[in-house]
Design a protein around this motif. Structure first.
Motif, PDB file in Angstrom:
ATOM      1  N   ARG A   1       0.679  -1.157   0.156  1.00 31.88           N
ATOM      2  CA  ARG A   1       0.053  -0.099   0.049  1.00 31.88           C
ATOM      3  C   ARG A   1       1.038   1.277  -0.055  1.00 31.88           C
ATOM      4  NH1 ARG A   1      -3.064  -1.713   3.461  1.00 31.88           N
ATOM      5  NH2 ARG A   1      -2.045  -0.672   5.336  1.00 31.88           N
ATOM      6  N   GLU A   2       1.838   1.125   0.721  1.00 33.91           N
ATOM      7  CA  GLU A   2       2.935   2.525   0.846  1.00 33.91           C
ATOM      8  C   GLU A   2       3.511   2.395  -0.443  1.00 33.91           C
ATOM      9  OE1 GLU A   2       2.843   4.862   3.078  1.00 33.91           O
ATOM     10  OE2 GLU A   2       1.177   3.597   4.075  1.00 33.91           O
ATOM     11  N   LEU A   3       4.153   1.396  -0.949  1.00 38.29           N
ATOM     12  CA  LEU A   3       5.056   1.261  -2.190  1.00 38.29           C
ATOM     13  C   LEU A   3       4.292   1.958  -3.477  1.00 38.29           C
ATOM     14  CD1 LEU A   3       6.866  -1.931  -1.689  1.00 38.29           C
ATOM     15  CD2 LEU A   3       7.761   0.434  -1.598  1.00 38.29           C
ATOM     16  N   ARG A   4       2.825   1.838  -3.292  1.00 41.84           N
ATOM     17  CA  ARG A   4       2.061   2.533  -4.383  1.00 41.84           C
ATOM     18  C   ARG A   4       2.193   3.670  -4.549  1.00 41.84           C
ATOM     19  NH1 ARG A   4      -1.167  -2.463  -3.440  1.00 41.84           N
ATOM     20  NH2 ARG A   4      -2.518  -1.387  -1.985  1.00 41.84           N
ATOM     21  N   LYS A   5       2.313   4.684  -3.400  1.00 47.74           N
ATOM     22  CA  LYS A   5       2.441   6.047  -3.630  1.00 47.74           C
ATOM     23  C   LYS A   5       3.678   6.726  -4.402  1.00 47.74           C
ATOM     24  CE  LYS A   5      -0.030   6.191   0.902  1.00 47.74           C
ATOM     25  NZ  LYS A   5       0.023   6.419   2.248  1.00 47.74           N
ATOM     26  N   GLY A   6       4.506   5.629  -4.710  1.00 49.42           N
ATOM     27  CA  GLY A   6       5.580   6.045  -5.477  1.00 49.42           C
ATOM     28  C   GLY A   6       6.785   6.941  -4.863  1.00 49.42           C
ATOM     29  N   ASP A   7       6.886   6.906  -3.552  1.00 48.83           N
ATOM     30  CA  ASP A   7       7.659   8.101  -3.058  1.00 48.83           C
ATOM     31  C   ASP A   7       8.513   7.196  -2.182  1.00 48.83           C
ATOM     32  OD1 ASP A   7       5.988   7.728  -1.124  1.00 48.83           O
ATOM     33  OD2 ASP A   7       5.909   9.615  -0.544  1.00 48.83           O
ATOM     34  N   VAL A   8       8.668   6.057  -2.038  1.00 51.93           N
ATOM     35  CA  VAL A   8       9.401   5.388  -0.915  1.00 51.93           C
ATOM     36  C   VAL A   8      10.807   4.977  -1.458  1.00 51.93           C
ATOM     37  CG1 VAL A   8       9.599   3.000   0.281  1.00 51.93           C
ATOM     38  CG2 VAL A   8       7.344   4.196   0.209  1.00 51.93           C
ATOM     39  N   ALA A   9      11.908   5.446  -0.651  1.00 45.17           N
ATOM     40  CA  ALA A   9      13.204   5.210  -0.987  1.00 45.17           C
ATOM     41  C   ALA A   9      13.764   3.700  -0.562  1.00 45.17           C
ATOM     42  CB  ALA A   9      14.232   5.991  -0.262  1.00 45.17           C
ATOM     43  N   ALA A  10      13.048   3.228   0.611  1.00 43.52           N
ATOM     44  CA  ALA A  10      13.583   2.061   1.101  1.00 43.52           C
ATOM     45  C   ALA A  10      12.886   1.539   2.295  1.00 43.52           C
ATOM     46  CB  ALA A  10      14.963   2.245   1.632  1.00 43.52           C
ATOM     47  N   LEU A  11      12.716   0.225   2.748  1.00 40.98           N
ATOM     48  CA  LEU A  11      12.250  -0.229   3.852  1.00 40.98           C
ATOM     49  C   LEU A  11      13.490  -0.760   4.899  1.00 40.98           C
ATOM     50  CD1 LEU A  11      10.136  -1.591   5.717  1.00 40.98           C
ATOM     51  CD2 LEU A  11      10.567  -3.744   4.511  1.00 40.98           C
ATOM     52  N   ILE A  12      13.424  -0.139   6.077  1.00 44.13           N
ATOM     53  CA  ILE A  12      14.584  -0.471   6.824  1.00 44.13           C
ATOM     54  C   ILE A  12      14.119  -1.772   7.641  1.00 44.13           C
ATOM     55  CG2 ILE A  12      14.441   1.268   8.511  1.00 44.13           C
ATOM     56  CD1 ILE A  12      17.383   0.907   8.937  1.00 44.13           C
ATOM     57  N   VAL A  13      14.716  -2.893   8.095  1.00 46.98           N
ATOM     58  CA  VAL A  13      14.040  -3.773   8.932  1.00 46.98           C
ATOM     59  C   VAL A  13      15.069  -4.422   9.702  1.00 46.98           C
ATOM     60  CG1 VAL A  13      14.066  -5.622   7.167  1.00 46.98           C
ATOM     61  CG2 VAL A  13      12.504  -5.848   8.866  1.00 46.98           C
ATOM     62  N   GLU A  14      14.872  -5.022  10.964  1.00 45.26           N
ATOM     63  CA  GLU A  14      15.848  -5.885  11.720  1.00 45.26           C
ATOM     64  C   GLU A  14      15.123  -7.189  11.371  1.00 45.26           C
ATOM     65  OE1 GLU A  14      16.242  -4.035  15.995  1.00 45.26           O
ATOM     66  OE2 GLU A  14      14.217  -3.390  14.908  1.00 45.26           O
ATOM     67  N   PRO A  15      15.967  -8.270  10.958  1.00 41.55           N
ATOM     68  CA  PRO A  15      15.392  -9.491  10.764  1.00 41.55           C
ATOM     69  C   PRO A  15      14.646 -10.172  12.071  1.00 41.55           C
ATOM     70  CG  PRO A  15      17.635  -9.138   9.628  1.00 41.55           C
ATOM     71  CD  PRO A  15      17.466  -8.115  10.450  1.00 41.55           C
ATOM     72  N   VAL A  16      15.451  -9.819  13.102  1.00 41.31           N
ATOM     73  CA  VAL A  16      14.699 -10.236  14.508  1.00 41.31           C
ATOM     74  C   VAL A  16      14.862  -8.778  15.388  1.00 41.31           C
ATOM     75  CG1 VAL A  16      15.184 -11.593  16.514  1.00 41.31           C
ATOM     76  CG2 VAL A  16      15.900 -12.280  14.372  1.00 41.31           C
ATOM     77  N   GLN A  17      13.920  -8.322  15.643  1.00 38.95           N
ATOM     78  CA  GLN A  17      13.979  -7.022  16.247  1.00 38.95           C
ATOM     79  C   GLN A  17      14.468  -7.025  17.825  1.00 38.95           C
ATOM     80  OE1 GLN A  17       9.550  -5.631  16.172  1.00 38.95           O
ATOM     81  NE2 GLN A  17      10.002  -4.466  14.519  1.00 38.95           N
ATOM     82  N   GLY A  18      15.406  -6.137  18.166  1.00 38.25           N
ATOM     83  CA  GLY A  18      15.926  -6.215  19.387  1.00 38.25           C
ATOM     84  C   GLY A  18      14.815  -6.088  20.431  1.00 38.25           C
ATOM     85  N   LYS A  19      13.532  -4.989  20.271  1.00 38.08           N
ATOM     86  CA  LYS A  19      12.699  -4.754  21.206  1.00 38.08           C
ATOM     87  C   LYS A  19      11.668  -5.804  21.149  1.00 38.08           C
ATOM     88  CE  LYS A  19       9.335  -1.325  22.870  1.00 38.08           C
ATOM     89  NZ  LYS A  19       8.845   0.054  22.777  1.00 38.08           N
ATOM     90  N   GLY A  20      11.683  -6.558  22.085  1.00 37.07           N
ATOM     91  CA  GLY A  20      10.752  -7.808  22.349  1.00 37.07           C
ATOM     92  C   GLY A  20      11.330  -9.238  21.716  1.00 37.07           C
ATOM     93  N   VAL A  21      12.180  -8.980  20.920  1.00 35.74           N
ATOM     94  CA  VAL A  21      12.646 -10.223  20.097  1.00 35.74           C
ATOM     95  C   VAL A  21      11.847 -10.873  19.390  1.00 35.74           C
ATOM     96  CG1 VAL A  21      14.106 -12.266  20.230  1.00 35.74           C
ATOM     97  CG2 VAL A  21      14.432 -10.527  22.403  1.00 35.74           C
ATOM     98  N   HIS A  22      11.325 -10.071  18.364  1.00 33.22           N
ATOM     99  CA  HIS A  22      10.236 -10.608  17.280  1.00 33.22           C
ATOM    100  C   HIS A  22      10.985 -10.835  16.054  1.00 33.22           C
ATOM    101  CE1 HIS A  22       6.872 -10.116  20.056  1.00 33.22           C
ATOM    102  NE2 HIS A  22       7.585  -8.669  20.382  1.00 33.22           N
ATOM    103  N   GLU A  23      10.700 -11.895  15.469  1.00 34.50           N
ATOM    104  CA  GLU A  23      11.460 -12.474  14.357  1.00 34.50           C
ATOM    105  C   GLU A  23      10.440 -12.021  13.140  1.00 34.50           C
ATOM    106  OE1 GLU A  23      13.533 -16.365  12.362  1.00 34.50           O
ATOM    107  OE2 GLU A  23      12.435 -16.538  14.360  1.00 34.50           O
ATOM    108  N   ALA A  24      10.995 -11.752  12.041  1.00 28.35           N
ATOM    109  CA  ALA A  24      10.163 -11.451  10.661  1.00 28.35           C
ATOM    110  C   ALA A  24       9.709 -12.894  10.421  1.00 28.35           C
ATOM    111  CB  ALA A  24      11.202 -11.016   9.569  1.00 28.35           C
ATOM    112  N   PRO A  25       8.496 -13.072   9.973  1.00 29.52           N
ATOM    113  CA  PRO A  25       7.884 -14.342   9.831  1.00 29.52           C
ATOM    114  C   PRO A  25       8.704 -14.657   8.277  1.00 29.52           C
ATOM    115  CG  PRO A  25       5.998 -12.492   9.917  1.00 29.52           C
ATOM    116  CD  PRO A  25       7.500 -11.750   9.992  1.00 29.52           C
ATOM    117  N   PRO A  26       8.593 -16.103   8.529  1.00 32.27           N
ATOM    118  CA  PRO A  26       9.158 -17.010   7.527  1.00 32.27           C
ATOM    119  C   PRO A  26       8.403 -16.265   5.981  1.00 32.27           C
ATOM    120  CG  PRO A  26       8.349 -18.431   9.142  1.00 32.27           C
ATOM    121  CD  PRO A  26       7.739 -16.980   9.436  1.00 32.27           C
TER     122      PRO A  26
END
Length: 461
Positions: free
Chosen positions: A191-216
Motif C-alpha cells: 500500500r505504501e509502495l504504490r504511492k511512489g515516493d518510498v526510497a527503502a524499507l529498513i528492517v531488523e530480521p529479528v527485532q531487538g525490542k521484544g525479540v520478534h522475528e520477521a515471519p518466514p
C-alpha cells in the motif's frame, strides 16, 4: 612540576567516586536508576563472559554490553591486534592516502555477503543506519523511508526517524519523512509502495525490542515488492549480525534474501574500538560518489581508523578459527529449548522465542487468582515491572546480568557473548528456574521489591 599521567594511579585514587561523578557531570538519571533497582555494583575486572567484583564474586554476563561484546571481554587475539597496530606507529587518518587495513576489512566483510560490493566505515550502529538512509534516498531520488513498528535503529536524528518507540521520538520532531508498518504485513508494505515516493524499507530480521522475528518468507517477499517499485531493502544487522542468531547475518536464515544495504557494528569492534559499517551494492555507491567533486560527500572523521580496522580483522579471524557462529547456534538452541520446557510449568511464563543467542523470555497474565491479583497491581502501575522483578534477583541472588527488552515490555532479552558454553547456559536456566519458582510460590523478597517498583513508578508519573 606537572605530574606525568598515570591511569592506574588515577583509578586507584578516584575510582570509588564513580557514581558521584556520573551524577554530577553525566546523565544524572543513570546512577539514580541503578541505585533504585539495586544494580549499583562495582565491578573490578572482566574476562570472556564473566565479571568479578572487589570480593572476587563471579557474575555471568548475559547482556554483552548490548551485544557489543560478541567475543566477550578482552579476547587475547583482539588485544594483541590492538597492541600490534599501536606499536606499528602507522601514519593513520592522513585523509590523503589509501591505507591497507580498511580495504582488507572491507574485503573480508564482503566475503560473508557476496552479493554486496562496497563498504563505508563509520563509528557506530546509528552511523551505519544514517549512512544507509542517506545512500538509499540519494540513489533512488526519493525521500520517504518505511520502518517497522517496535523497531530500534539508533538515536541520532536520522535513525530516530525510523525508531518505532514513541518514547524515544517524543520532543525531537520534526524528523525525516517516514512511515511505520507492522513487521510481516506485506499488504501494508504494498500500500505504501504504490504511492511512489518510498526510497527503502529498513528492517531488523529479528527485532531487538521484544525479540520478534520477521515471519518466514517475509523478507524475500518484501524484497521482491520493493524492487518492483524501485525501492531498496535495508537490513539492520547492528545487533543481529556477526553470528548472533546462529548465521553470520540474520537475513541468511531465509533463502534468496539479498538486501541492497546492510548495517553492522557492535560485535565488529571486539568490544574495544567503536566501529560501524554500511555494506551496499556497487551501483548505489557509484551514484553517491558519482564524481571526484563528490569524493567527500559522505565521510566520518574517525571512520576507517587503524585501531578499529585492526580490531575488526581480528574479530573476523577469531570467529572463523574458533567457530563462533556454530557455537552461538548450538548453545543458543540448548538455552532456548531448556527455557521453553518451563513454559508449561510456570503460568507467569508466556513464551520463549528467538534465534541463536538472541532469546526473548516473555511473561504474561497468570491463571490463578492469587498470582493474577499481584500481576494486575504491577500492570496498573506500569507495564514491564514484572520483568524487572525477575531481572533484579537474577543479579542480586544469582549474579547474572540481564536486561528488560524495552520500555513497557514484559520481556527479558538474552544477548550474551557468543562464546558462552553449555555450563553458562545451564547456570542461567537453573537460576531463572529458581526465580520463577520463588515468584509462583509468593516469594516475599521478590514481591516486596515489586511494591518498591510500583511506588517508584507512581512517583514518576
Amino acid at each position: 612540576m606537572t605530574k606525568e599521567f598515570d591511569l592506574a594511579a588515577l583509578l586507584a585514587e578516584r575510582g570509588a567516586e564513580r557514581y558521584e561523578l556520573h551524577a554530577r557531570h553525566l546523565n544524572h538519571q543513570l546512577p539514580r536508576m541503578l541505585h533504585t533497582i539495586g544494580f549499583d555494583k562495582v565491578y573490578e575486572r572482566a574476562e570472556g563472559a564473566h565479571f568479578w567484583d572487589a570480593d572476587g564474586n563471579d557474575y555471568l554476563d548475559m547482556l554483552a554490553g548490548f551485544a557489543v561484546m560478541g567475543l566477550g571481554r578482552h579476547h587475547p587475539v583482539v588485544r594483541k591486534a590492538l597492541h600490534d597496530v599501536l606499536d606499528a606507529s602507522l601514519a593513520d587518518l592522513t585523509r590523503f592516502d589509501c591505507p591497507p587495513l580498511p580495504g582488507l576489512l572491507a574485503e573480508k566483510l564482503l566475503s560473508y555477503s557476496p552479493h554486496l560490493d562496497r563498504v563505508f566505515f563509520g563509528n557506530s550502529g546509528t552511523e551505519a543506519v544514517e549512512t544507509a538512509l542517506k545512500f538509499a534516498r540519494y540513489a533512488t531520488g526519493r525521500q520517504r523511508i518505511l520502518y517497522c513498528t517496535h523497531a530500534f535503529h539508533g538515536l541520532t536524528a536520522g535513525s530516530l526517524s525510523v525508531n518505532g518507540e514513541d518514547g524515544f521520538r517524543k520532543g525531537f520532531a520534526p524528523l525525516l519523512p517516514d512511515t511505520a508498518i507492522p513487521l510481516g504485513d506485506l499488504d501494508a508494505l504494498a500500500r505504501e509502495l504504490r504511492k511512489g515516493d518510498v526510497a527503502a524499507l529498513i528492517v531488523e530480521p529479528v527485532q531487538g525490542k521484544g525479540v520478534h522475528e520477521a515471519p518466514p518468507g517475509y523478507l524475500f517477499a518484501a524484497q521482491e515488492l520493493l524492487h518492483r517499485h524501485k525501492a531498496l531493502l535495508i537490513a539492520d544487522e547492528v545487533q543481529t549480525g556477526l553470528g548472533r542468531t546462529g548465521k553470520f547475518y540474520a537475513y541468511q536464515h531465509e533463502d534468496g534474501v539479498e538486501p541492497d544495504l546492510v548495517c553492522v557494528a557492535k560485535a565488529l569492534s571486539g568490544g574495544y574500538v567503536p566501529v560501524g559499517a554500511t555494506l551496499g551494492k556497487d551501483w548505489i555507491f557509484q551514484k553517491v560518489y558519482s564524481s571526484m567533486d563528490r569524493v567527500q560527500v559522505h565521510s566520518a572523521s574517525f571512520g576507517s581508523n587503524a585501531q578499529a580496522m585492526a580490531a575488526g580483522l581480528a574479530v573476523l579471524s577469531v570467529m572463523e578459527n574458533e567457530e563462533i557462529v556454530a557455537n552461538a547456534a548450538a548453545v543458543g538452541e540448548r538455552l532456548k529449548s531448556r527455557l521453553a520446557e518451563l513454559v508449561d510449568r510456570y503460568e507467569l511464563l508466556a513464551d520463549v522465542r528467538g534465534r541463536g543467542l538472541m532469546i526473548g523470555i516473555e511473561f504474561g497474565r497468570p491463571r490463578s487468582l492469587r498470582l493474577r491479583s499481584r500481576w494486575t497491581m504491577l500492570q496498573a502501575a506500569r507495564k514491564g515491572l514484572f520483568a524487572q522483578m525477575v531481572v533484579v534477583p537474577l543479579l542480586q541472588r544469582h549474579r547474572i546480568l540481564t536486561q528488560v527488552s524495552g520500555d513497557h515490555l514484559e520481556v527479558i532479552k538474552l544477548i550474551p557473548p557468543l562464546i558462552i558454553d553449555t555450563d553458562d547456559a545451564d547456570r542461567f536456566v537453573d537460576a531463572f528456574t529458581e526465580v520463577m519458582e520463588d515468584a509462583h510460590n509468593g516469594g516475599g523478597l521478590m514481591w516486596d521489591f515489586g511494591k518498591t517498583l510500583v511506588k517508584q513508578a507512581v512517583a514518576n508519573r
